[in-house]
Design a protein around this motif. Structure first.
Motif, short mmCIF file in Angstrom:
data_model
loop_
_atom_site.label_atom_id
_atom_site.label_comp_id
_atom_site.label_asym_id
_atom_site.label_seq_id
_atom_site.Cartn_x
_atom_site.Cartn_y
_atom_site.Cartn_z
N GLY A 86 0.78 -1.23 0.00
CA GLY A 86 0.00 0.00 0.00
C GLY A 86 0.82 1.28 0.00
O GLY A 86 0.25 2.37 0.02
N ARG A 87 2.15 1.20 -0.04
CA ARG A 87 3.00 2.39 0.00
C ARG A 87 3.71 2.67 -1.31
O ARG A 87 4.48 3.63 -1.40
N ARG A 88 3.48 1.86 -2.34
CA ARG A 88 4.19 2.04 -3.61
C ARG A 88 3.93 3.42 -4.21
O ARG A 88 4.84 4.08 -4.68
N GLY A 89 2.70 3.87 -4.18
CA GLY A 89 2.36 5.18 -4.74
C GLY A 89 3.14 6.30 -4.06
O GLY A 89 3.63 7.23 -4.72
#
Length: 170
Positions: A86-89
């Motif tokens: 959930g932190r790729r962006g």
């Protein structure tokens, strides 16, 4: 060059002159990337600078659209920790900010830039030597343009401001 002129002069360059970027200019460009903003000031980036011709040629094969890396004077690889679920962006946005800071600083010095994605992470890791818990997000090739020097573009091939800017609501 003034900041506004550097923004208007920056363009993607894919053909570079056979001329090195002075080390002091390269250091200034890298410092601009280092100073880029990041979410929660995490500064997730590391920069791997490649100037060796053989290494540039091999790095140019990590993505089908990275051929221009081979002819650059230097290429900066933006490397970051593999993001948590959930932190790729967030990480990619931060790398994008660092990339743009590098490119604007380069344009300010008359140094052209381009960009490339990285498809083959294993090959990138082999060429650049970054650890297993990292990935290479982008490549920013740098050099002097082979065709014409950078200068502000008066009529860029861009959508009109009236078509892009919406005030208060769409």
């Amino acid at each position: 060059m003034e900041t506004w002129d550097a923004i208007r002069a920056r363009r993607d360059v894919r053909q570079f002159a056979d001329r090195p970027v002075p080390p002091a200019d390269l250091d200034r460009i890298l410092d601009a990337g280092r100073r880029a903003p990041s979410s929660q000031n995490t500064q997730p980036w590391d920069f791997v600078v490649v100037t060796e011709r053989d290494r540039l040629a091999k790095l140019a094969t990590v993505w089908r659209g990275a051929g221009h890396v081979a002819g650059s004077a230097a290429t900066v690889a933006l490397v970051a920790p593999v993001p948590a679920e959930g932190r790729r962006g967030q990480v990619m946005f931060d790398l994008g900010q660092a990339a743009m800071s590098l490119q604007i600083a380069a344009a300010d010095l008359g140094v052209a830039s381009g960009h490339s994605a990285v498809g083959d992470q294993e090959l990138a890791r082999e060429v650049l030597g970054f650890p297993e818990d990292r990935f290479c997000g982008y490549l920013i090739p740098l050099g002097y343009p082979a065709d014409r020097p950078l200068r502000p573009i008066e009529r860029p091939d861009r959508r009109a401001a009236a078509d892009v800017v919406h005030r208060e609501r769409w």
